[in-house]
Design an enzyme around this catalytic site. Structure first.
Site, PDB file in Angstrom:
ATOM      1  N   GLU A 170       0.801  -1.232   0.000  1.00  0.00           N
ATOM      2  CA  GLU A 170       0.000   0.000   0.000  1.00  0.00           C
ATOM      3  C   GLU A 170       0.834   1.283   0.000  1.00  0.00           C
ATOM      4  O   GLU A 170       0.818   2.043   0.991  1.00  0.00           O
ATOM      5  CB  GLU A 170      -0.966   0.022   1.196  1.00  0.00           C
ATOM      6  CG  GLU A 170      -1.972  -1.116   1.183  1.00  0.00           C
ATOM      7  CD  GLU A 170      -3.078  -0.934   2.224  1.00  0.00           C
ATOM      8  OE1 GLU A 170      -3.142   0.132   2.870  1.00  0.00           O
ATOM      9  OE2 GLU A 170      -3.890  -1.859   2.375  1.00  0.00           O
ATOM     10  N   GLU A 364      -5.148  -8.697   1.278  1.00  0.00           N
ATOM     11  CA  GLU A 364      -5.758  -8.361   2.572  1.00  0.00           C
ATOM     12  C   GLU A 364      -7.245  -8.106   2.370  1.00  0.00           C
ATOM     13  O   GLU A 364      -7.642  -7.407   1.435  1.00  0.00           O
ATOM     14  CB  GLU A 364      -5.182  -7.076   3.185  1.00  0.00           C
ATOM     15  CG  GLU A 364      -3.787  -7.180   3.701  1.00  0.00           C
ATOM     16  CD  GLU A 364      -3.290  -5.870   4.321  1.00  0.00           C
ATOM     17  OE1 GLU A 364      -4.118  -5.052   4.786  1.00  0.00           O
ATOM     18  OE2 GLU A 364      -2.066  -5.670   4.314  1.00  0.00           O
TER      19      GLU A 364
HETATM   20  C1  FCB Z   1      -4.182  -2.001   5.689  1.00  0.00           C
HETATM   21  C2  FCB Z   1      -2.788  -2.306   6.164  1.00  0.00           C
HETATM   22  C3  FCB Z   1      -2.724  -3.332   7.267  1.00  0.00           C
HETATM   23  C4  FCB Z   1      -3.846  -3.149   8.267  1.00  0.00           C
HETATM   24  C5  FCB Z   1      -5.173  -3.057   7.557  1.00  0.00           C
HETATM   25  C6  FCB Z   1      -6.356  -2.928   8.482  1.00  0.00           C
HETATM   26  O1  FCB Z   1      -4.202  -0.742   5.128  1.00  0.00           O
HETATM   27  O2  FCB Z   1      -2.013  -2.769   5.094  1.00  0.00           O
HETATM   28  O3  FCB Z   1      -1.461  -3.252   7.871  1.00  0.00           O
HETATM   29  O4  FCB Z   1      -3.604  -2.047   9.060  1.00  0.00           O
HETATM   30  O5  FCB Z   1      -5.163  -1.976   6.670  1.00  0.00           O
END
Ligand code: FCB
Length: 459
Positions: A170, A364
């Site tokens: 990110e 994620e």
């Molecule tokens: C993302 C991050 C991760 C975590 C989630 C909830 O942006 O990559 O580390 O904090 O959000």
């Protein structure tokens, strides 16, 4: 709703896993030669992190990784995505490699493979060595070069046992929250610096991609957090303009150089409002655009915007005055994030259309809820998380049915952990962590996910 919809089954080759990040779980912040990171500094700065929480101990994963890997194996994970702490490997950012730091990841990778779990390594999940920030951090081009050197050092040690490498996690957050509005480390609030950071992060990715490939890596990618930005009113021209601007700042600024050969002209014009663009040198976009094998997607919630004269915009998106970011509509998670699984399908389909040819993986997805163990301390009935995950897996499946090349899904997160500026107040884990005792309690969602993996689907 849980179990109320038809069963869906994923392709046989679909990869199931879970994700974490070094600073959020490891602890052992001063052990075996680890140097300070920007998050150590930031979390010690009064007022920056909820209740002054730090990652000093976190989930103590550094010492408990064996038990944690055993838990992963029990859940049946195929893969585990973790990040490597740059300050363990090269504590001062520029000097010698610290072999003791690499030893930890060596042990972790062996433990994973010993349990049949494939490691996916992220090289940078936000914990920049503080000495590099002292030289300008991601606003300094040298940081990109040091990143590639660090990537090479990690590959030299782990490359014989790690097949999948992701460079950055990110970069939107690193640049805009770290340098643009200062909500994340290093806490700088300067829009020009944010755009310089965007470019040097991307360049760092490109140089690391080259270094990893030259060293023999077979699968190299990057994880981004694109959003399907939607207009509040689909018939409004002003809203369509707002969508285009926010889409540029969230998505195209990263994806076009990575996958289409260069920055979009409108985004470059926008950057020029805040900084010169001399730091984007001839040849950089070619390096950034070298092929990748996998694009990691982190998806949590949708974004709706409207064009409104006088709207203040968002400090997370420099130069968005006149854009109203529509407040999230319920249902919400404990982060206040809107729950909308169809946003994931729309995003995946859009990525498949706009950037064809690169395999995708959800690196994620998950949700924070205020989980509490029952009176006996052995059960955590997190039905809201099960509903969230169920809905998003169905959404991912719908995208596959529509033809998107989605290879896998990793839940965020294996463990409750340090949620950045919100400290330990938000629980994203499918496994509950009691931070006083470090006891792990698999939540109902962990048992549910175990069954998802076993069945290769939901319902
Ligand atoms: C993302 C991050 C991760 C975590 C989630 C909830 O942006 O990559 O580390 O904090 O959000």
């Amino acid at each position: 709703m849980t179990n109320s919809a038809e069963p869906v089954r994923f392709p046989d080759s679909f990869i199931w896993g879970a994700a974490t990040a070094s600073y959020q779980i490891e602890g052992a912040a001063r052990e075996d030669g680890r140097g300070p990171s920007i998050w150590d500094t930031f979390s010690r700065t009064p007022g920056k992190v909820h209740h002054g929480h730090t990652g000093d101990v976190a989930c103590d994963h550094y010492h408990r990784y064996r038990d944690d890997v055993a838990l992963m194996a029990e859940l049946g994970l195929h893969t585990y995505r973790f990040s490597i702490a740059w300050p363990r490997v090269r504590p001062d950012g520029t000097g010698p490699v610290n072999p003791y730091g690499l030893d930890f990841y060596d042990r972790l990778v062996d433990e994973l493979r010993g349990h049949g779990i494939e490691p996916i390594v992220t090289l940078y999940h936000w914990d920049l060595p503080q000495p590099l920030e002292d030289r300008g951090g991601w606003t300094n081009r040298e940081t990109a070069e040091f990143f590639a050197e660090y990537a090479r050092a990690v590959y030299t040690r782990l490359g014989d046992r790690v097949n999948t490498w992701t460079t950055l996690n990110e970069p939107w957050c690193s640049a805009y929250l770290g340098y643009g509005n200062g909500v994340h480390a290093p806490g700088r609030a300067d829009a020009g610096a944010a755009f310089q950071a965007v470019h040097h992060l991307l360049l760092g990715h490109g140089l690391a991609n080259q270094a990893l490939r030259a060293a023999g890596a077979s699968t190299v990618g990057i994880t981004v957090n694109p959003v399907a930005v939607s207009p509040a009113d689909p018939h409004s021209d002003a809203d369509a303009r707002a969508v285009h601007l926010v889409d540029g700042l969230q998505n195209r600024i990263f994806l076009d150089p990575l996958l289409r050969g260069g920055y979009p002209a409108d985004v470059l014009d926008h950057m020029r409002r805040f900084t010169g663009v001399e730091h984007i040198r001839d040849g950089d976009e070619k390096i950034i655009g070298e092929p990748i094998d996998l694009l990691g997607i982190n998806y949590y919630s949708p974004t709706y915007v409207a064009g409104r004269d006088g709207a203040p915009g968002s400090d997370a998106y420099p130069g968005t005055e006149g854009v109203e970011f529509v407040p999230p509509a319920p249902p919400l998670t404990d982060m206040g994030w809107q729950i909308q699984p169809s946003g994931m399908t729309a995003l995946l389909e859009k990525l498949g259309r706009d950037y064809p040819g690169v395999p995708l993986m959800i690196t994620e997805n998950g949700a924070a809820f205020p989980d509490q163990p029952d009176a006996g301390g052995d059960q955590v009935a997190d039905t809201s998380r099960i509903d969230y995950l169920d809905g998003h897996l169905r959404a991912a499946h719908a995208a596959i049915t529509a033809g998107v090349d989605l290879r896998g899904y990793l839940v965020w997160s294996l463990l409750d952990n340090f949620e950045w500026a919100l400290g330990y107040a938000k629980r994203f884990g499918i496994v509950y962590v009691d931070y006083l005792t470090q006891r792990r309690v698999p939540k109902a969602s962990a048992r549910w996910y175990q069954e998802v993996i076993r069945r290769n689907g939901v319902g």
